[in-house]
Design a protein around this motif. Structure first.
Motif, PDB file in Angstrom:
ATOM      1  N   ALA A 282     -36.832   0.507 -25.101  1.00  0.00           N
ATOM      2  CA  ALA A 282     -36.841  -0.250 -26.362  1.00  0.00           C
ATOM      3  C   ALA A 282     -35.692   0.239 -27.243  1.00  0.00           C
ATOM      4  O   ALA A 282     -35.754   1.319 -27.828  1.00  0.00           O
ATOM      5  CB  ALA A 282     -38.181  -0.063 -27.068  1.00  0.00           C
ATOM      6  N   SER A 283     -34.659  -0.557 -27.351  1.00  0.00           N
ATOM      7  CA  SER A 283     -33.425  -0.117 -28.016  1.00  0.00           C
ATOM      8  C   SER A 283     -33.606   0.090 -29.515  1.00  0.00           C
ATOM      9  O   SER A 283     -32.871   0.863 -30.130  1.00  0.00           O
ATOM     10  CB  SER A 283     -32.303  -1.128 -27.758  1.00  0.00           C
ATOM     11  N   TYR A 284     -34.577  -0.597 -30.131  1.00  0.00           N
ATOM     12  CA  TYR A 284     -34.774  -0.437 -31.573  1.00  0.00           C
ATOM     13  C   TYR A 284     -35.408   0.908 -31.913  1.00  0.00           C
ATOM     14  O   TYR A 284     -35.347   1.350 -33.061  1.00  0.00           O
ATOM     15  CB  TYR A 284     -35.652  -1.565 -32.126  1.00  0.00           C
ATOM     16  N   LEU A 285     -36.017   1.563 -30.906  1.00  0.00           N
ATOM     17  CA  LEU A 285     -36.710   2.814 -31.147  1.00  0.00           C
ATOM     18  C   LEU A 285     -36.015   3.999 -30.476  1.00  0.00           C
ATOM     19  O   LEU A 285     -35.878   5.069 -31.065  1.00  0.00           O
ATOM     20  CB  LEU A 285     -38.153   2.699 -30.631  1.00  0.00           C
ATOM     21  N   PHE A 286     -35.567   3.792 -29.262  1.00  0.00           N
ATOM     22  CA  PHE A 286     -34.973   4.882 -28.494  1.00  0.00           C
ATOM     23  C   PHE A 286     -33.454   4.696 -28.364  1.00  0.00           C
ATOM     24  O   PHE A 286     -32.901   4.636 -27.261  1.00  0.00           O
ATOM     25  CB  PHE A 286     -35.628   4.971 -27.108  1.00  0.00           C
ATOM     26  N   GLN A 287     -32.787   4.607 -29.506  1.00  0.00           N
ATOM     27  CA  GLN A 287     -31.327   4.471 -29.494  1.00  0.00           C
ATOM     28  C   GLN A 287     -30.699   5.726 -28.870  1.00  0.00           C
ATOM     29  O   GLN A 287     -31.190   6.835 -29.055  1.00  0.00           O
ATOM     30  CB  GLN A 287     -30.791   4.285 -30.915  1.00  0.00           C
ATOM     31  N   GLN A 288     -29.606   5.539 -28.181  1.00  0.00           N
ATOM     32  CA  GLN A 288     -28.949   6.646 -27.494  1.00  0.00           C
ATOM     33  C   GLN A 288     -27.820   7.279 -28.304  1.00  0.00           C
ATOM     34  O   GLN A 288     -27.207   8.253 -27.867  1.00  0.00           O
ATOM     35  CB  GLN A 288     -28.397   6.153 -26.141  1.00  0.00           C
ATOM     36  N   ASP A 289     -27.545   6.749 -29.485  1.00  0.00           N
ATOM     37  CA  ASP A 289     -26.428   7.265 -30.289  1.00  0.00           C
ATOM     38  C   ASP A 289     -26.925   7.937 -31.573  1.00  0.00           C
ATOM     39  O   ASP A 289     -26.276   7.872 -32.614  1.00  0.00           O
ATOM     40  CB  ASP A 289     -25.449   6.138 -30.634  1.00  0.00           C
ATOM     41  N   LYS A 290     -28.071   8.591 -31.504  1.00  0.00           N
ATOM     42  CA  LYS A 290     -28.623   9.253 -32.688  1.00  0.00           C
ATOM     43  C   LYS A 290     -27.867  10.546 -32.987  1.00  0.00           C
ATOM     44  O   LYS A 290     -27.061  11.011 -32.178  1.00  0.00           O
ATOM     45  CB  LYS A 290     -30.113   9.532 -32.482  1.00  0.00           C
ATOM     46  N   PHE A 291     -28.168  11.143 -34.125  1.00  0.00           N
ATOM     47  CA  PHE A 291     -27.442  12.326 -34.588  1.00  0.00           C
ATOM     48  C   PHE A 291     -28.023  13.617 -34.028  1.00  0.00           C
ATOM     49  O   PHE A 291     -27.667  14.709 -34.465  1.00  0.00           O
ATOM     50  CB  PHE A 291     -27.445  12.369 -36.118  1.00  0.00           C
TER      51      PHE A 291
ATOM     52  N   ASP B  88     -36.701  12.576 -27.658  1.00  0.00           N
ATOM     53  CA  ASP B  88     -37.446  11.340 -27.889  1.00  0.00           C
ATOM     54  C   ASP B  88     -38.258  11.027 -26.639  1.00  0.00           C
ATOM     55  O   ASP B  88     -37.843  10.253 -25.774  1.00  0.00           O
ATOM     56  CB  ASP B  88     -36.491  10.183 -28.207  1.00  0.00           C
ATOM     57  N   THR B  89     -39.410  11.639 -26.527  1.00  0.00           N
ATOM     58  CA  THR B  89     -40.178  11.589 -25.274  1.00  0.00           C
ATOM     59  C   THR B  89     -41.134  10.404 -25.187  1.00  0.00           C
ATOM     60  O   THR B  89     -41.825  10.236 -24.185  1.00  0.00           O
ATOM     61  CB  THR B  89     -41.002  12.877 -25.121  1.00  0.00           C
ATOM     62  N   GLY B  90     -41.189   9.587 -26.222  1.00  0.00           N
ATOM     63  CA  GLY B  90     -42.174   8.511 -26.244  1.00  0.00           C
ATOM     64  C   GLY B  90     -42.021   7.478 -25.154  1.00  0.00           C
ATOM     65  O   GLY B  90     -42.986   6.791 -24.814  1.00  0.00           O
ATOM     66  N   ASP B  91     -40.840   7.359 -24.574  1.00  0.00           N
ATOM     67  CA  ASP B  91     -40.613   6.317 -23.574  1.00  0.00           C
ATOM     68  C   ASP B  91     -41.225   6.657 -22.219  1.00  0.00           C
ATOM     69  O   ASP B  91     -41.232   5.822 -21.324  1.00  0.00           O
ATOM     70  CB  ASP B  91     -39.110   6.042 -23.423  1.00  0.00           C
ATOM     71  N   LYS B  92     -41.739   7.874 -22.066  1.00  0.00           N
ATOM     72  CA  LYS B  92     -42.417   8.186 -20.804  1.00  0.00           C
ATOM     73  C   LYS B  92     -43.931   8.066 -20.945  1.00  0.00           C
ATOM     74  O   LYS B  92     -44.682   8.501 -20.077  1.00  0.00           O
ATOM     75  CB  LYS B  92     -42.037   9.582 -20.316  1.00  0.00           C
TER      76      LYS B  92
END
Length: 436
Positions: free
Chosen positions: A361-370, A376-380
């Motif tokens: 989910a790109s709105y939540l697990f963006q790959q370009d965060k600071f 961000d383990t929620g996607d598993k």
């Protein structure tokens, strides 16, 4: 939208927003709703929390170990409905009546922390876990990204790492989830994904008849999981057990060979460490040998008995668990971490868990965060919103130390042995009286 100045009345003659929010000079009114006023009475809310906490302390915590208190003020359902006044009305109720509602809830509920409460699952009150629950309820976090739940994600990582160490793995992965039943479902789905990764995109249509094996004394969640995942309860093969409720490895071998001859596709064996009724521990080493020989995923449902790993005296009950591919372990049982506190642990460290369950989910697990997005383990998880259940176990572990948790396990098993001795003694005395 309108900005109403001081002392101006609304056109319909109702009380002005200023009278509702006297501290504001200008009130923002949109669709009849005041946007810059308090949504609730803050002072009243704070007072209610204060009084309710005092009530909980007096009526639940301080009375939890008092044997003179009742386990439950039992009432039949229809009578209890009347006593509680469950109806929801248009108007809210005042402070004193709400406190009475809370008092009634406590009075008529089962006191699971009572020393004379004997039922499944419970082991008493852990004060540190209780405080942890108060904290997380007040903070109201959701554990999916580091940005929204930094402390609790790090806590979960630390707890999982330590649990993996006790299983005997050098590394691994895992996640806390709502219940051992869900952990068993995670395992079943993950094993199926490992067997056939295409199922995630293509679904069930192209798969052979999958079959899994488990003890006849296993938890009922195995059947539920097979039904939920589309495997089918008829494809759950229940292996015979011995007189003490342990799975018989020779029978497992026969069942696996028979399934293969019939054209089915075996993919999973679920062993149990601490069966629900008899408390049996399956022989994990022998079962692991069979799984290795046939290339089957070995899951150990140690929801109940996994805590024995923390006891140097009793961890032998789970001899061979380090050979498992996945483990379910519930600290909310023997270790008293407070319901619910359930970990699903995986030996694989190649992100198998995330590959199986991620939806990117790109709105939540963006790959370009600071920050490092690996936190961000929620996607598993199959959930989005997720409770910080690991914190209850972490705070209790911090308070008691590993030795204190070990003592809890030793005490629980010593109590069971003591009860057995009393029962045997009572039976012998009863038998002697009959003879006389």
């Amino acid at each position: 939208m309108s900005l109403l100045p001081d002392r101006e009345r609304a056109p319909d003659g109702d009380i002005s927003p200023q009278e509702m929010v006297p501290s504001r000079k200008n009130v923002v009114l949109v669709d009849g709703v005041i946007l810059n006023g308090p949504a609730t009475d803050v002072k009243a809310g704070e007072k209610f929390v204060e009084d309710a906490c005092r009530l909980i302390m007096e009526e639940v915590v301080l009375k939890a170990t008092d044997i003179n208190e009742k386990v439950c003020e039992w009432r039949p359902p229809e009578e209890l409905k009347r006593l509680l006044d469950l109806e929801l009305r248009d108007a809210g109720e005042p402070h004193h009546r709400l406190l009475q509602r809370c008092q009634d809830v406590i009075r008529y509920s089962v006191k699971t922390n009572h020393p004379r409460f004997f039922n499944q699952l419970y082991a008493g009150l852990d004060y540190y876990s209780l405080v942890a629950r108060f904290m997380t309820e007040a903070l109201n976090p959701s554990v999916y990204t580091y940005e929204v739940s930094p402390v609790f994600l790090l806590v979960e990582e630390a707890v999982l790492k330590k649990m993996i160490e006790f299983i005997g793995w050098k590394e691994g992965d895992g996640i806390f989830n709502p219940g051992g039943s869900v952990s068993n479902m995670y395992a079943m789905n993950l094993a199926r994904y490992k067997y056939c990764p295409d199922i995630k995109e293509k679904g069930l249509s192209g798969l052979p008849r999958l079959i899994l094996f488990t003890s006849a004394e296993c938890h009922y969640s195995m059947k539920k999981s097979a039904s939920f995942l589309g495997i089918g309860t008829e494809n759950v093969c229940f292996v015979e057990t011995d007189g003490r409720g342990k799975m018989i490895p020779e029978e497992l071998e026969k069942r696996v060979q028979k399934a293969k001859k019939e054209g089915a596709a075996p993919f999973l064996v679920c062993a149990t460490s601490g069966t629900t009724v008899l408390g049996a521990f399956d022989p994990l080493d022998e079962i692991a040998d069979i799984c290795e020989r046939h290339g089957l995923w070995l899951h150990v449902d140690a929801s109940w008995g996994g805590s024995a790993l923390m006891s140097r005296k009793h961890r032998r009950l789970l001899q061979g668990i380090h050979r498992a591919d996945s483990v379910a372990w519930n600290p909310h049982k023997m270790l008293m971490a407070g319901i619910q506190c359930c970990a699903f642990l995986v030996k694989d460290k190649s992100d198998l868990l995330k590959r199986c369950y991620s939806a990117n989910a790109s709105y939540l697990f963006q790959q370009d965060k600071f920050y490092d997005v690996s936190y961000d383990t929620g996607d598993k998880s199959i959930q989005c919103s997720r409770r910080p259940d690991a914190f209850k176990f972490w705070l209790a572990w911090k308070a008691l130390g590993t030795l204190g948790l070990e003592e809890r396990v030793n005490r629980a098993l010593a109590l069971s042995r003591y009860l057995l001795c009393l029962c045997v003694r009572g039976s012998l005395i009863g038998s002697l009286k009959v003879r006389l």
